[in-house]
Write a protein that holds these residues in place. Structure first.
Motif, PDB file in Angstrom:
ATOM      1  N   VAL A  56      -6.748 -10.217  -9.177  1.00  0.00           N
ATOM      2  CA  VAL A  56      -7.141  -9.156  -8.257  1.00  0.00           C
ATOM      3  C   VAL A  56      -7.329  -9.744  -6.862  1.00  0.00           C
ATOM      4  CG1 VAL A  56      -8.978  -7.508  -7.712  1.00  0.00           C
ATOM      5  CG2 VAL A  56      -8.296  -7.875 -10.092  1.00  0.00           C
ATOM      6  N   MET A  57      -6.727  -9.145  -5.854  1.00  0.00           N
ATOM      7  CA  MET A  57      -6.959  -9.609  -4.478  1.00  0.00           C
ATOM      8  C   MET A  57      -6.949  -8.431  -3.516  1.00  0.00           C
ATOM      9  SD  MET A  57      -3.420 -11.691  -3.653  1.00  0.00           S
ATOM     10  CE  MET A  57      -3.390 -12.795  -5.058  1.00  0.00           C
ATOM     11  N   VAL A  58      -7.477  -8.647  -2.305  1.00  0.00           N
ATOM     12  CA  VAL A  58      -7.487  -7.561  -1.320  1.00  0.00           C
ATOM     13  C   VAL A  58      -6.515  -7.884  -0.189  1.00  0.00           C
ATOM     14  CG1 VAL A  58      -8.877  -6.097   0.184  1.00  0.00           C
ATOM     15  CG2 VAL A  58      -9.919  -7.098  -1.846  1.00  0.00           C
ATOM     16  N   ASP A  59      -6.803  -8.916   0.596  1.00  0.00           N
ATOM     17  CA  ASP A  59      -5.986  -9.158   1.793  1.00  0.00           C
ATOM     18  C   ASP A  59      -4.773 -10.037   1.507  1.00  0.00           C
ATOM     19  OD1 ASP A  59      -8.242 -11.087   1.507  1.00  0.00           O
ATOM     20  OD2 ASP A  59      -7.063 -12.145   2.997  1.00  0.00           O
ATOM     21  N   GLY A  60      -4.899 -10.981   0.588  1.00  0.00           N
ATOM     22  CA  GLY A  60      -3.767 -11.863   0.280  1.00  0.00           C
ATOM     23  C   GLY A  60      -3.583 -12.986   1.276  1.00  0.00           C
ATOM     24  N   THR A  61      -4.551 -13.179   2.194  1.00  0.00           N
ATOM     25  CA  THR A  61      -4.417 -14.214   3.224  1.00  0.00           C
ATOM     26  C   THR A  61      -5.535 -15.251   3.146  1.00  0.00           C
ATOM     27  OG1 THR A  61      -5.692 -12.959   4.851  1.00  0.00           O
ATOM     28  CG2 THR A  61      -3.329 -12.557   4.786  1.00  0.00           C
ATOM     29  N   GLY A  62      -6.277 -15.280   2.049  1.00  0.00           N
ATOM     30  CA  GLY A  62      -7.329 -16.282   1.904  1.00  0.00           C
ATOM     31  C   GLY A  62      -8.663 -15.847   2.459  1.00  0.00           C
ATOM     32  N   MET A  63      -8.809 -14.589   2.796  1.00  0.00           N
ATOM     33  CA  MET A  63     -10.010 -14.147   3.488  1.00  0.00           C
ATOM     34  C   MET A  63     -11.075 -13.605   2.539  1.00  0.00           C
ATOM     35  SD  MET A  63     -11.438 -11.227   4.996  1.00  0.00           S
ATOM     36  CE  MET A  63     -10.158 -10.043   5.292  1.00  0.00           C
ATOM     37  N   CYS A  64     -10.682 -12.973   1.417  1.00  0.00           N
ATOM     38  CA  CYS A  64     -11.694 -12.308   0.583  1.00  0.00           C
ATOM     39  C   CYS A  64     -12.183 -13.180  -0.579  1.00  0.00           C
ATOM     40  CB  CYS A  64     -11.204 -10.957   0.081  1.00  0.00           C
ATOM     41  SG  CYS A  64     -10.144 -10.992  -1.369  1.00  0.00           S
ATOM     42  N   GLY A  65     -11.329 -14.067  -1.076  1.00  0.00           N
ATOM     43  CA  GLY A  65     -11.768 -14.928  -2.179  1.00  0.00           C
ATOM     44  C   GLY A  65     -11.836 -14.230  -3.519  1.00  0.00           C
ATOM     45  N   GLY A  66     -11.357 -12.992  -3.610  1.00  0.00           N
ATOM     46  CA  GLY A  66     -11.371 -12.260  -4.873  1.00  0.00           C
ATOM     47  C   GLY A  66     -10.452 -12.883  -5.912  1.00  0.00           C
ATOM     48  N   MET A  80       0.879  -1.181   0.000  1.00  0.00           N
ATOM     49  CA  MET A  80       0.000   0.000   0.000  1.00  0.00           C
ATOM     50  C   MET A  80       0.905   1.215   0.000  1.00  0.00           C
ATOM     51  SD  MET A  80      -2.977  -0.394   2.851  1.00  0.00           S
ATOM     52  CE  MET A  80      -4.014   1.055   2.652  1.00  0.00           C
ATOM     53  N   GLU A 105      -4.795   1.513  -2.341  1.00  0.00           N
ATOM     54  CA  GLU A 105      -5.310   0.154  -2.413  1.00  0.00           C
ATOM     55  C   GLU A 105      -4.162  -0.813  -2.165  1.00  0.00           C
ATOM     56  OE1 GLU A 105      -6.700  -0.962  -6.339  1.00  0.00           O
ATOM     57  OE2 GLU A 105      -5.319   0.407  -7.306  1.00  0.00           O
ATOM     58  N   ARG A 106      -4.513  -2.033  -1.800  1.00  0.00           N
ATOM     59  CA  ARG A 106      -3.515  -3.079  -1.575  1.00  0.00           C
ATOM     60  C   ARG A 106      -3.275  -3.764  -2.916  1.00  0.00           C
ATOM     61  NH1 ARG A 106      -3.318  -4.916   3.917  1.00  0.00           N
ATOM     62  NH2 ARG A 106      -2.824  -7.006   3.163  1.00  0.00           N
TER      63      ARG A 106
END
Lengths: 500, 296
Positions: free
Chosen positions: B222-232, B44, B50-51
Motif C-alpha cells: 500500500v502506498m500513497v505518493d510513490g516518491t518516498g514521502m509517506c512511508g506507507g 488516479m 485514490e492513488r
C-alpha cells in the motif's frame, strides 16, 4: 504627521486573534484563527512605533518592509499595504499563517522589549486575506528574456523561485510529482491552519505571471536533471523537492497496522481527502486513541488532525520537556486547548500488537534531563525501571525526515554525507546552471525558510543568466521612467517590468 | 488538476482477458521512452479517486504508450473496469517510479509470473532475452479462461511452462510445480524472477532458497505518493526496513519478510470492504455516475 508615538502612547495590549472555540474547532476542519477584523487591524497597526532601527525587517527571511506596510494599514490604505508586501513576498496569506514570527520579525520587535511585540504575522495575514477577497493582484508586465527555467517541486521553495524568475522575464515550468501543485502546503499543513483554497489562489497568481505547472511528473525518473539542461532546453534549473522520507525509530512493532508516519496521516487526510471517505476513495481508518511521537509542528498537526477525525484521545509523547519542544508555542497552546494530552520526558521503547498484528499499545520509559548535548539542549536519559504502557490503537511518527533518495539515485549531483544536495553560498549545486534550496539542502525547516531559499536561488540564477535583479513592483502612480527601473528601455539583458 | 499543458492521459486501447482482468494501453510518450523493466506507475481514475500503484506491464516508445494489466478486486479497480474504456481519460498517471530491475549478466533466467503477476514479469523476460540470456518462463493461472499473454511470452522465452490450478491448460498445479520442473531440466539457472501474489512469491523463494539461486521479487504494498514521502510502503528486508517505492520495488526474495508484507496489505481491509459495499449498492440503485474524469 501626528505626535511621535512612544512605548507609553501606543495601545499596550496586543490585539488577540479571534478564534473558533476549542471545543467546537477540535471537531471541524475550519480555520482555528479567524483573522483580524478591520478594527482589530487598525488597533494593532497603531502599536508599531515606526522605529528607525527596523529590526523586524532584518528578522524576516525575505526582508518585507514591515513598518511601511503597517503604516499603510494605519492609514487605512490597505491596497498600499498589499503593494508593499508584494514587493518582496508573493504569498502574504500563506506566510501570515505559517511563519514562526516569534523567532523572526516579532522576536526582535522593539515593542517586544517592553510589551508584547506587534502582531506582524496577523497583520500580514489580514492584508493577504483582504487581497484574496478583493481580488487584488500585482501583476507586472514582463518583457520576455527568452530564457527557460525549470523548477523541480511546487512547494514553497519552488513557488518562491518560480515567482522571481517569471518576474525576471523567464519562461518558467514547475514540475510536480503529485497530481496537484503546492507541495507541503497542500499535503502537509492541514486546512485548519492553512486552507487549501488559499494556496490555490496563490498558485493561480503564479499562473497569471506565466508560470506553467506540470503535475504528475517525477523528475529523475521521467527525465533527469541532466536531461533538463542538455536536452530539454532549460537554461537553469532549481531543485526544491523537500526532504520527505520519514524517519522511524527502529523499535520493535513498527510494522504493525496502526503505525504510520505523520506524512502519511496528513497526506491521506489533507491532499487525498480521506476525511471524506467514502465520498473520496482514499481510506485512513483513524485511531480512537492516537499517540503521536515527537513535538514539532508536524506532530501538533498530526495530533490536531487526529482529534478532528474523531479520536477520543490524542496523546503527544516526547522524550524531552516542553521547553525543548521544537513546535511553535502557539501550536502547542492550540493543541492543548483542543484536548491534546502531553507526556513530556517520555520515550517509546516498543509498539505493542494484538494477534491480528494491530496496534494495542505503546510501551514507554520515563526520561530525565542530563547534561547538554551537541545541540545545546539537555540530553534526555532513561530513568531505570520506569517502563509503563499507554493503551492506544494508532501510533504516528513525527520525529523528522531524511533526504529523499530519488535525485541522488538519478543524477550526478554532489550530495553531502546525509544525502542532501550540496550547494555553495549562492545555492549553486555541483552541476553548472543547477541550483537547489529548501529542505533538500538544509533538512527539515520551515515554509518561510524554504521560500527564502527559493528567492536566494532565484537571485543567483538571474546573475548566472546575466539578468539584473528586478523583483520590484511599482505602483501605478510611479513615473513612467521609474516603472522602467530607471534604466533605458533599449538596454539589453534586463527584465523590464511595468504594471499591466 | 490537470497539467497546464492540457495533456491528458488517454486510454487508447483496452482488452479484457477474463471477467476480472483487463488491459489498458495509455498514451504517455515521455513515459514510454523513459520506462524500464521493473518500474511502476501510480494511477488516479478520477479527481476523488485514490492513488493506486501498478507495475508496468509493457511500454512501447514507438507507439508512445504504456500498458497496464489490472484485476478488478476492490472499489477502485471495479470502477476502473466499468469506466476505463478506449477513448476515455484518466485523472492522473505518474511514473515511471522505482528503481529499474537489474538486468545483469545472467546466462539463464527463470521468469515466474502468477495470476496478475504474469503481466509485470513480461518486460523483465524481454529485457533478459534482449540481453542474450536464455529465458525460461513459468506462468500460472487459475484456469484456461484466465490465461493471457502466452503468445507474448512465447516470443521472448526459449522455453515456456504454463500451469493452471485445475489443469485445464498445461501443467496442473501451482507455479512452484512448474519451477521444480524447469529447475530439474536446467540445473544451471543463474537467476529467478518471481512476480505474483505475496503468498506465491513466498513459495517461490522457498523453492530457490535451498538451491542458492539469486531470486528477485517485485513488491506492491500500500502506498500513497510513490516518491518516498509517506512511508506507507515500508517492508522488512533482512534486518532493515525499506520503502518499496524508492528503494524497490525489486528486492532479494530470500531477504523479504512476506508474512509482514501480507499483514500490512490487510491494513485497510475493513475500509476497503465498506467502500466496495457502498459502491455496489450505488450500482444496484443505478445511481447516475459519470463515466470518468472530473466529478466536481
Amino acid at each position: 504627521m501626528a505626535k511621535k508615538k512612544t512605548i507609553r502612547t501606543i495601545p499596550q495590549a496586543r490585539t488577540p486573534m479571534p478564534e473558533q472555540a476549542p471545543r467546537a474547532r477540535a471537531r471541524n476542519f475550519g480555520e482555528v484563527a479567524c483573522g483580524y477584523t478591520l478594527e482589530n487591524a487598525l488597533v494593532e497597526a497603531e502599536r508599531c512605533l515606526q522605529c528607525p532601527d527596523q529590526p523586524c525587517v532584518r528578522g524576516c527571511p525575505v526582508g518585507i518592509d514591515i513598518p511601511s506596510f503597517i503604516a499603510k494599514i494605519a492609514e487605512r490604505n490597505h491596497r498600499g499595504a498589499y503593494d508593499v508586501i508584494t514587493d518582496t513576498n508573493l504569498l502574504p496569506a500563506v506566510c501570515g499563517r505559517v511563519c514562526p514570527q516569534e523567532s523572526q520579525c516579532e522576536g526582535v520587535c522593539t515593542v517586544g522589549d517592553t510589551l508584547e511585540p506587534v502582531a506582524i504575522g496577523r497583520l500580514e495575514r489580514f492584508v493577504g486575506d483582504m487581497a484574496i477577497r478583493e481580488g487584488w493582484i500585482n501583476l507586472p508586465y514582463v518583457e520576455p528574456t527568452g530564457f527557460r527555467v525549470g523548477i523541480v517541486g511546487s512547494g514553497p521553495a519552488g513557488m518562491a523561485c518560480a515567482a522571481d524568475m517569471a518576474k525576471a522575464g523567464c519562461e518558467v515550468v514547475v514540475y510536480e510529482a503529485l497530481h496537484e501543485p503546492g507541495g507541503v502546503l497542500k499535503y502537509g499543513i492541514p486546512d485548519f491552519r492553512l486552507p487549501n483554497e488559499v494556496i490555490d489562489v496563490e498558485i493561480d497568481k503564479l499562473r497569471r505571471l506565466g508560470v506553467r505547472f506540470e503535475c504528475n511528473t517525477l523528475v529523475g525518473r521521467l527525465f533527469t536533471i541532466e536531461q533538463m539542461i542538455a536536452e530539454m532546453g532549460f537554461d537553469a534549473v532549481f531543485i526544491g523537492t523537500g526532504a520527505g522520507y520519514p524517519s522511524f525509530m527502529g523499535i520493535p512493532g513498527e510494522s504493525l497496522n496502526g503505525v504510520l508516519s505523520a506524512n502519511e496521516l496528513l497526506t491521506r487526510c489533507n491532499l487525498m481527502r480521506a476525511r471524506d471517505f467514502p465520498s473520496f476513495d482514499t481510506p485512513l481508518m483513524p485511531g480512537r486513541r492516537v499517540v503521536v511521537i515527537g513535538a514539532g509542528n508536524t506532530a501538533m498537526d498530526a495530533l490536531r488532525v487526529s482529534l478532528r477525525l474523531g479520536a477520543e484521545q490524542a496523546i503527544c509523547v516526547y522524550r524531552r520537556s516542553r521547553a525543548e519542544a521544537p513546535a511553535r508555542a502557539e501550536e502547542i497552546h492550540h493543541a492543548g486547548e483542543e484536548g491534546v494530552a502531553f507526556r513530556w520526558l517520555t520515550s517509546p521503547v516498543e509498539v505493542l500488537g494484538d494477534a491480528q498484528k494491530r496496534v494495542r499499545g505503546l510501551r514507554c520509559q520515563a526520561m530525565e534531563l542530563g547534561e547538554p548535548d551537541a545541540s545545546g539542549r539537555r540530553r534526555p536519559v532513561p530513568v531505570p525501571g520506569s517502563e509503563f504502557e499507554i493503551e492506544c490503537d494508532s501510533v504516528v511518527y513525527a520525529i523528522g525526515t531524511n533526504a529523499n533518495p530519488i535525485v541522488g539515485q538519478t543524477s550526478k549531483l554532489r550530495l553531502d554525507r546525509r544525502g542532501y544536495i550540496e550547494t555553495d553560498d549562492d545555492l549553486a549545486t555541483s552541476i553548472l546552471g543547477v541550483y537547489a534550496g529548501g529542505d533538500i539542502v538544509t533538512g527539515a525547516a520551515t515554509v518561510i525558510e524554504a521560500m527564502g531559499a527559493g528567492r536566494r536561488a532565484a537571485r543567483s540564477m538571474k546573475a548566472y543568466l546575466g539578468l539584473r535583479d528586478s523583483d520590484v513592483v511599482f505602483a501605478e502612480s510611479a513615473p513612467y521612467e521609474a516603472r522602467r527601473f530607471g534604466f533605458p528601455p533599449g538596454e539589453r539583458g534586463h527584465a523590464r517590468l511595468r504594471l499591466a | 488538476m490537470s497539467p497546464d499543458s492540457g495533456e491528458s492521459f488517454e486510454i487508447v486501447a483496452r482488452e479484457d482477458y477474463s471477467d476480472v482482468t483487463f488491459m489498458l494501453d495509455i498514451r504517455h510518450p515521455a513515459m514510454a521512452r523513459a520506462a524500464k523493466a521493473g518500474q511502476f506507475v501510480i494511477v488516479m481514475e478520477h479527481a476523488q479517486g485514490e492513488r493506486i500503484p501498478l507495475t508496468l506491464a509493457d511500454f512501447d516508445p514507438a507507439r508512445g504508450t504504456i500498458t497496464l494489466v489490472i484485476q478488478a478486486v476492490g472499489k477502485t479497480t471495479r470502477e476502473m473496469q466499468r469506466n476505463c474504456l478506449a477513448g476515455t481519460t484518466l485523472h492522473a498517471v505518474v511514473g515511471p517510479m522505482g528503481i529499474p530491475s537489474h538486468v545483469g549478466s545472467a546466462g539463464k533466467v527463470l521468469c515466474v509470473g502468477g495470476g496478475l503477476g504474469v503481466a509485470p514479469v513480461f518486460p523483465q523476460a524481454r529485457a533478459h532475452a534482449r540481453n542474450g540470456a536464455t529465458v525460461i518462463g513459468v506462468l500460472g493461472f487459475r484456469n484456461r479462461d484466465a490465461m493471457f499473454w502466452e503468445d507474448r511470452f512465447r516470443g521472448v522465452c526459449d522455453e515456456l511452462i504454463v500451469c493452471t490450478d485445475d489443469g485445464s491448460a498445461g501443467l496442473k498445479g501451482l507455479v512452484t510445480r512448474g519451477m521444480e520442473q524447469a529447475l530439474a531440466a536446467h540445473p544451471d539457472i543463474d537467476e529467478c524472477i518471481a512476480i505474483g501474489p505475496p503468498v506465491m512469491m513466498k513459495a517461490c523463494a522457498e523453492v530457490t532458497r535451498p538451491r542458492r539461486i539469486r531470486t528477485v521479487v517485485s513488491l506492491n504494498p500500500v502506498m500513497v505518493d510513490g516518491t518516498g514521502m509517506c512511508g506507507g510502503c515500508r517492508v522488512k528486508i533482512g534486518e532493515g526496513v525499506k520503502f518499496a517505492c524508492v528503494d524497490g520495488p525489486d528486492f532479494d526474495a530470500h531477504e523479504v519478510d512476506f508474512d509482514d508484507l501480507m499483514a500490512r496489505l490487510a491494513r485497510f481491509r475493513p475500509a476497503e470492504g465498506e467502500a466496495l459495499r457502498k459502491w455496489e449498492e450505488s450500482c444496484r440503485l443505478g445511481a447516475a455516475q459519470p463515466a470518468s474524469g472530473e466529478r466536481y
